[in-house]
Enzyme design. Sequence first.
Site, short mmCIF file in Angstrom:
data_model
loop_
_atom_site.label_atom_id
_atom_site.label_comp_id
_atom_site.label_asym_id
_atom_site.label_seq_id
_atom_site.Cartn_x
_atom_site.Cartn_y
_atom_site.Cartn_z
N GLU A 1 49.79 -19.60 -36.22
CA GLU A 1 48.59 -20.16 -35.58
C GLU A 1 47.42 -19.55 -36.31
O GLU A 1 47.07 -18.39 -36.10
CB GLU A 1 48.59 -19.83 -34.09
CG GLU A 1 47.62 -20.69 -33.28
CD GLU A 1 46.32 -19.98 -32.98
OE1 GLU A 1 45.41 -20.00 -33.85
OE2 GLU A 1 46.22 -19.40 -31.89
N CYS B 1 40.28 -18.72 -31.28
CA CYS B 1 40.69 -19.60 -32.38
C CYS B 1 40.38 -21.06 -32.06
O CYS B 1 39.86 -21.80 -32.91
CB CYS B 1 42.18 -19.43 -32.64
SG CYS B 1 42.65 -17.77 -33.16
N GLY C 1 47.81 -15.86 -43.19
CA GLY C 1 48.97 -16.72 -42.98
C GLY C 1 49.61 -17.14 -44.29
O GLY C 1 50.85 -17.16 -44.42
N THR D 1 43.78 -17.98 -41.83
CA THR D 1 44.56 -18.80 -42.74
C THR D 1 44.95 -18.02 -43.98
O THR D 1 46.07 -18.14 -44.49
CB THR D 1 43.77 -20.06 -43.13
OG1 THR D 1 43.54 -20.85 -41.94
CG2 THR D 1 44.52 -20.92 -44.14
#
Length: 469
Positions: A243, A277, A226, A223
């Site tokens: 993702e 994940c 991202g 994250t």
Amino acid sequence: MESYEALLASITPSTGQTRTILDPATGQKVGDSPVHGTEDLERAITAASAAQPAWAALGHEARSAALLRAADAIDGSAEALARLLSREQGKPLNGPNARFEVGACSSWLRATATTPLDPEVVVDDGETHAEIHYRPIGIVGAIGPWNWPMMITMWQIAPALRMGNAVVVKPSEYTPLSVLALAAVVNRELPEGLLTVVCGGREVGARLTEHPAIGKIMFTGSTATGKAIIKSSAATVKRLTLELGGNDAGIVLPDADPQAIAEGLFWGAFINTGQTCAALKRLYVHEDIYDAVCDALATVAAATPMGVGLDEANVLGPLQNKQQFDIVARLVDAARDSGARILLGGDPDPGQPGYFYPTTLVADIDNDNPLVAEEQFGPALPIIRYGTVDEAVTMANGLNVGLGASVWSADPAEARKVAARIEAGTVWINSHGGVHPMIPFGGAKESGYGLEFGVEGLKSLGVPQVING
């Protein structure tokens, strides 16, 4: 069938800077990876810009035919690819691991190549006729992870190529050889310059995400990274499919049969040695069957062999890198120190070569313990006791991520009612983590946005254009 040695030789650079890649199970050398810089990235983007228009002009049918030939090429090199993947990533050949991953690459490519995407008529009332078509974006930047390096790269490149785009891939620095090899095999059936792998560090990744010639970024990873990509891509308003991290919850309802679900729970949590994940990372079990579920899981876990991936008997392997090993060890140690009960594992052998962390089950643990609240991404599963379904749902929804989740019950209808209350992109019933090339997949909350797979995945790799009239 191509030999492992020949495949490795075909991707070994003869000039330029290189980096030695070591087997995480043995510490032995696997091969040498090129170390690319931003100049290499610029060359790849220039080549992609030159190759993409003609590829787009071929149309869906001709592009699909080329991709089907590429799938055949993967099958022809399947064993060599699997052996390289096993040595570099650490996952065993057998079980849902290296051979499985390579097989998924060719099957996913075939499914993507043959999925129809016809123009969609949205209005046709006699006065107005409007259709949605999907045109190529141009160049797609694909940034992949180290846990499923070949398969996730294929999830990115297959729809991008099918929709008429060129692709520049940046693999993880931990597993570049696997991605280089996969691309080398696929490129035997593609025009030169259309698909390029650039093996660089953060500087290359940062430039890729901000480059004005890149129309879309597809990223699978943390994250935090991202969020950085969102910021760096904003100036050029890139399309994004992200993702990101997950900490998937599983809820076992009181009517479940512990023996019947134990194996499914185990593989939901420990597939790829927990380095997935959308693996099951925190398990909530009703107090009525808590001990029985713990016992059944421990029985399955104790009987599942872990070791060097090239040993045909093993189905669990090492952590891929020391950083991940240290994360798992820290979280399990914190759980032990807090008074949680270690049912199995938790005691890595310091004299064993490789990053092996034993299969670990942790019971009687609080929901706010770091092993529950943080994503462990390894072979350690916390099992949390609950009293009411409302309590379980509240705990499952208590984190800021929501990639996947699961509900386990003898009554599928009741399980679906609970599933509808969970904040996650996918909720499985009596299984966890399975994906299908025709079923859309994506995250909720800070687990990312955008859908992959199937028709929705194809659409996400095109620019929608409405033709009205």
